[in-house]
Scaffold this motif. Structure first.
Motif, PDB file in Angstrom:
ATOM      1  N   THR A  80      -1.998 -36.929  -2.780  1.00  0.00           N
ATOM      2  CA  THR A  80      -2.825 -38.036  -3.272  1.00  0.00           C
ATOM      3  C   THR A  80      -2.397 -38.430  -4.681  1.00  0.00           C
ATOM      4  O   THR A  80      -1.595 -37.738  -5.322  1.00  0.00           O
ATOM      5  CB  THR A  80      -4.329 -37.663  -3.294  1.00  0.00           C
ATOM      6  OG1 THR A  80      -4.556 -36.725  -4.350  1.00  0.00           O
ATOM      7  CG2 THR A  80      -4.791 -37.086  -1.964  1.00  0.00           C
ATOM      8  N   SER A  81      -2.978 -39.498  -5.155  1.00  0.00           N
ATOM      9  CA  SER A  81      -2.680 -39.968  -6.511  1.00  0.00           C
ATOM     10  C   SER A  81      -3.308 -39.061  -7.576  1.00  0.00           C
ATOM     11  O   SER A  81      -3.063 -39.252  -8.767  1.00  0.00           O
ATOM     12  CB  SER A  81      -3.187 -41.402  -6.682  1.00  0.00           C
ATOM     13  OG  SER A  81      -4.570 -41.463  -6.388  1.00  0.00           O
ATOM     14  N   ARG A  82      -4.092 -38.076  -7.174  1.00  0.00           N
ATOM     15  CA  ARG A  82      -4.702 -37.130  -8.117  1.00  0.00           C
ATOM     16  C   ARG A  82      -3.739 -36.026  -8.554  1.00  0.00           C
ATOM     17  O   ARG A  82      -4.016 -35.301  -9.516  1.00  0.00           O
ATOM     18  CB  ARG A  82      -5.918 -36.470  -7.461  1.00  0.00           C
ATOM     19  CG  ARG A  82      -7.059 -37.400  -7.183  1.00  0.00           C
ATOM     20  CD  ARG A  82      -8.136 -36.682  -6.399  1.00  0.00           C
ATOM     21  NE  ARG A  82      -9.343 -37.469  -6.324  1.00  0.00           N
ATOM     22  CZ  ARG A  82     -10.386 -37.141  -5.583  1.00  0.00           C
ATOM     23  NH1 ARG A  82     -10.362 -36.028  -4.861  1.00  0.00           N
ATOM     24  NH2 ARG A  82     -11.449 -37.908  -5.555  1.00  0.00           N
ATOM     25  N   ARG A  83      -2.655 -35.876  -7.837  1.00  0.00           N
ATOM     26  CA  ARG A  83      -1.750 -34.746  -8.062  1.00  0.00           C
ATOM     27  C   ARG A  83      -1.292 -34.639  -9.511  1.00  0.00           C
ATOM     28  O   ARG A  83      -1.302 -33.540 -10.085  1.00  0.00           O
ATOM     29  CB  ARG A  83      -0.534 -34.857  -7.136  1.00  0.00           C
ATOM     30  CG  ARG A  83       0.445 -33.710  -7.347  1.00  0.00           C
ATOM     31  CD  ARG A  83       1.557 -33.687  -6.345  1.00  0.00           C
ATOM     32  NE  ARG A  83       2.380 -34.881  -6.459  1.00  0.00           N
ATOM     33  CZ  ARG A  83       3.281 -35.238  -5.571  1.00  0.00           C
ATOM     34  NH1 ARG A  83       3.472 -34.502  -4.498  1.00  0.00           N
ATOM     35  NH2 ARG A  83       4.001 -36.324  -5.729  1.00  0.00           N
ATOM     36  N   THR A  84      -0.900 -35.730 -10.124  1.00  0.00           N
ATOM     37  CA  THR A  84      -0.392 -35.678 -11.503  1.00  0.00           C
ATOM     38  C   THR A  84      -1.456 -35.162 -12.459  1.00  0.00           C
ATOM     39  O   THR A  84      -1.181 -34.298 -13.300  1.00  0.00           O
ATOM     40  CB  THR A  84       0.115 -37.061 -11.942  1.00  0.00           C
ATOM     41  OG1 THR A  84       1.129 -37.486 -11.028  1.00  0.00           O
ATOM     42  CG2 THR A  84       0.682 -37.019 -13.346  1.00  0.00           C
ATOM     43  N   PHE A  85      -2.691 -35.679 -12.339  1.00  0.00           N
ATOM     44  CA  PHE A  85      -3.776 -35.215 -13.200  1.00  0.00           C
ATOM     45  C   PHE A  85      -4.022 -33.718 -12.990  1.00  0.00           C
ATOM     46  O   PHE A  85      -4.239 -32.972 -13.956  1.00  0.00           O
ATOM     47  CB  PHE A  85      -5.072 -35.985 -12.919  1.00  0.00           C
ATOM     48  CG  PHE A  85      -5.076 -37.380 -13.471  1.00  0.00           C
ATOM     49  CD1 PHE A  85      -5.238 -37.609 -14.827  1.00  0.00           C
ATOM     50  CD2 PHE A  85      -4.921 -38.462 -12.633  1.00  0.00           C
ATOM     51  CE1 PHE A  85      -5.241 -38.893 -15.340  1.00  0.00           C
ATOM     52  CE2 PHE A  85      -4.916 -39.755 -13.135  1.00  0.00           C
ATOM     53  CZ  PHE A  85      -5.080 -39.973 -14.491  1.00  0.00           C
ATOM     54  N   LEU A  86      -3.992 -33.286 -11.737  1.00  0.00           N
ATOM     55  CA  LEU A  86      -4.219 -31.878 -11.434  1.00  0.00           C
ATOM     56  C   LEU A  86      -3.103 -30.998 -11.992  1.00  0.00           C
ATOM     57  O   LEU A  86      -3.364 -29.922 -12.536  1.00  0.00           O
ATOM     58  CB  LEU A  86      -4.362 -31.674  -9.926  1.00  0.00           C
ATOM     59  CG  LEU A  86      -5.718 -32.089  -9.357  1.00  0.00           C
ATOM     60  CD1 LEU A  86      -5.646 -32.241  -7.848  1.00  0.00           C
ATOM     61  CD2 LEU A  86      -6.770 -31.083  -9.742  1.00  0.00           C
ATOM     62  N   LEU A  87      -1.873 -31.432 -11.878  1.00  0.00           N
ATOM     63  CA  LEU A  87      -0.752 -30.652 -12.406  1.00  0.00           C
ATOM     64  C   LEU A  87      -0.807 -30.544 -13.929  1.00  0.00           C
ATOM     65  O   LEU A  87      -0.593 -29.458 -14.487  1.00  0.00           O
ATOM     66  CB  LEU A  87       0.583 -31.257 -11.957  1.00  0.00           C
ATOM     67  CG  LEU A  87       0.952 -31.023 -10.498  1.00  0.00           C
ATOM     68  CD1 LEU A  87       2.173 -31.859 -10.119  1.00  0.00           C
ATOM     69  CD2 LEU A  87       1.204 -29.549 -10.238  1.00  0.00           C
ATOM     70  N   VAL A  88      -1.108 -31.651 -14.594  1.00  0.00           N
ATOM     71  CA  VAL A  88      -1.222 -31.624 -16.060  1.00  0.00           C
ATOM     72  C   VAL A  88      -2.388 -30.733 -16.474  1.00  0.00           C
ATOM     73  O   VAL A  88      -2.263 -29.899 -17.386  1.00  0.00           O
ATOM     74  CB  VAL A  88      -1.364 -33.052 -16.632  1.00  0.00           C
ATOM     75  CG1 VAL A  88      -1.733 -33.015 -18.107  1.00  0.00           C
ATOM     76  CG2 VAL A  88      -0.078 -33.842 -16.417  1.00  0.00           C
ATOM     77  N   SER A  89      -3.521 -30.872 -15.792  1.00  0.00           N
ATOM     78  CA  SER A  89      -4.685 -30.036 -16.102  1.00  0.00           C
ATOM     79  C   SER A  89      -4.383 -28.561 -15.874  1.00  0.00           C
ATOM     80  O   SER A  89      -4.783 -27.701 -16.666  1.00  0.00           O
ATOM     81  CB  SER A  89      -5.883 -30.458 -15.260  1.00  0.00           C
ATOM     82  OG  SER A  89      -6.324 -31.728 -15.647  1.00  0.00           O
ATOM     83  N   PHE A  90      -3.682 -28.265 -14.781  1.00  0.00           N
ATOM     84  CA  PHE A  90      -3.320 -26.882 -14.501  1.00  0.00           C
ATOM     85  C   PHE A  90      -2.381 -26.344 -15.585  1.00  0.00           C
ATOM     86  O   PHE A  90      -2.530 -25.199 -16.039  1.00  0.00           O
ATOM     87  CB  PHE A  90      -2.674 -26.759 -13.118  1.00  0.00           C
ATOM     88  CG  PHE A  90      -2.366 -25.348 -12.720  1.00  0.00           C
ATOM     89  CD1 PHE A  90      -3.393 -24.425 -12.534  1.00  0.00           C
ATOM     90  CD2 PHE A  90      -1.062 -24.934 -12.525  1.00  0.00           C
ATOM     91  CE1 PHE A  90      -3.116 -23.118 -12.166  1.00  0.00           C
ATOM     92  CE2 PHE A  90      -0.781 -23.629 -12.149  1.00  0.00           C
ATOM     93  CZ  PHE A  90      -1.808 -22.716 -11.974  1.00  0.00           C
ATOM     94  N   GLY A  91      -1.424 -27.151 -16.008  1.00  0.00           N
ATOM     95  CA  GLY A  91      -0.534 -26.740 -17.093  1.00  0.00           C
ATOM     96  C   GLY A  91      -1.297 -26.438 -18.373  1.00  0.00           C
ATOM     97  O   GLY A  91      -1.019 -25.446 -19.062  1.00  0.00           O
ATOM     98  N   LEU A  92      -2.281 -27.271 -18.693  1.00  0.00           N
ATOM     99  CA  LEU A  92      -3.106 -27.040 -19.878  1.00  0.00           C
ATOM    100  C   LEU A  92      -3.948 -25.772 -19.720  1.00  0.00           C
ATOM    101  O   LEU A  92      -4.114 -24.998 -20.672  1.00  0.00           O
ATOM    102  CB  LEU A  92      -4.003 -28.251 -20.152  1.00  0.00           C
ATOM    103  CG  LEU A  92      -3.274 -29.511 -20.622  1.00  0.00           C
ATOM    104  CD1 LEU A  92      -4.199 -30.716 -20.580  1.00  0.00           C
ATOM    105  CD2 LEU A  92      -2.697 -29.315 -22.015  1.00  0.00           C
ATOM    106  N   PHE A  93      -4.474 -25.558 -18.520  1.00  0.00           N
ATOM    107  CA  PHE A  93      -5.249 -24.349 -18.237  1.00  0.00           C
ATOM    108  C   PHE A  93      -4.395 -23.097 -18.457  1.00  0.00           C
ATOM    109  O   PHE A  93      -4.826 -22.131 -19.095  1.00  0.00           O
ATOM    110  CB  PHE A  93      -5.775 -24.414 -16.795  1.00  0.00           C
ATOM    111  CG  PHE A  93      -6.469 -23.173 -16.320  1.00  0.00           C
ATOM    112  CD1 PHE A  93      -7.772 -22.890 -16.704  1.00  0.00           C
ATOM    113  CD2 PHE A  93      -5.824 -22.285 -15.464  1.00  0.00           C
ATOM    114  CE1 PHE A  93      -8.417 -21.742 -16.256  1.00  0.00           C
ATOM    115  CE2 PHE A  93      -6.460 -21.136 -15.010  1.00  0.00           C
ATOM    116  CZ  PHE A  93      -7.757 -20.867 -15.406  1.00  0.00           C
ATOM    117  N   VAL A  94      -3.185 -23.124 -17.938  1.00  0.00           N
ATOM    118  CA  VAL A  94      -2.265 -21.999 -18.114  1.00  0.00           C
ATOM    119  C   VAL A  94      -1.910 -21.827 -19.591  1.00  0.00           C
ATOM    120  O   VAL A  94      -1.879 -20.700 -20.109  1.00  0.00           O
ATOM    121  CB  VAL A  94      -0.993 -22.180 -17.251  1.00  0.00           C
ATOM    122  CG1 VAL A  94       0.079 -21.163 -17.605  1.00  0.00           C
ATOM    123  CG2 VAL A  94      -1.347 -22.098 -15.772  1.00  0.00           C
TER     124      VAL A  94
END
Length: 160
Positions: A80-94
């Motif tokens: 979905t188009s949410r993937r980029t936001f989720l990947l960036v958020s996950f990177g920030l979480f890590v």
């Protein structure tokens, strides 16, 4: 449950877990860390005794749950188009987790290693002030991760 519902529910569960963690981190910095670093090592009294403060059960439980929910939400929303936001958020979480694990936890252990003493050490206060600054930075990174998740949820689902 349809694909769309699973995508939304997985993302909402992640957001809830992430913001529970962000809120707890804000409480810890503004109340607990403020008390611990007020007049070290005298203020280390909060960390000693039979009923001392210990948040480790929370921090050893909630971040792994949030990490697992990240993986589920990424899997559910990958196409979905949410993937980029989720990947960036996950990177920030890590990144926030790395700041905590590599900088904050070892420095906290070093600062509190000698335990309580009924005096105030100016050098220890200065070191604790630096530790607080890193703690606020980690909180800011976590908050940015949470905001990214809210932006992902606000984004209409469209297949890639």
């Amino acid at each position: 449950m349809g694909d769309r519902n699973f995508r939304d529910v997985s993302l909402m569960a992640l957001i809830i877990s992430c913001f529970i963690q962000i809120g707890t981190q804000l409480f810890a910095i503004s109340v607990v860390v403020g008390t611990i670093t007020a007049a070290p090592p005298r203020s280390f009294a909060i960390l000693e005794g039979a009923y001392h403060y210990d948040s480790s059960p929370f921090w050893s439980t909630v971040p792994p749950i949030t990490g697992l929910l990240f993986i589920v939400a990424l899997f559910a929303n990958w196409k979905t188009s949410r993937r980029t936001f989720l990947l960036v958020s996950f990177g920030l979480f890590v990144m926030a987790g790395l700041v905590a694990g590599v900088l904050l936890e070892p420095e906290f252990a070093t600062i509190t290693a000698n335990g309580y003493s009924d005096n105030v050490d100016a050098a220890l206060q200065s070191r604790a002030a630096t530790w607080i600054a890193y703690d606020w930075a980690a909180w800011g990174i976590s908050l940015a991760s949470g905001i990214g998740l809210l932006l992902a949820l606000a984004r209409p689902i469209s297949s890639r």
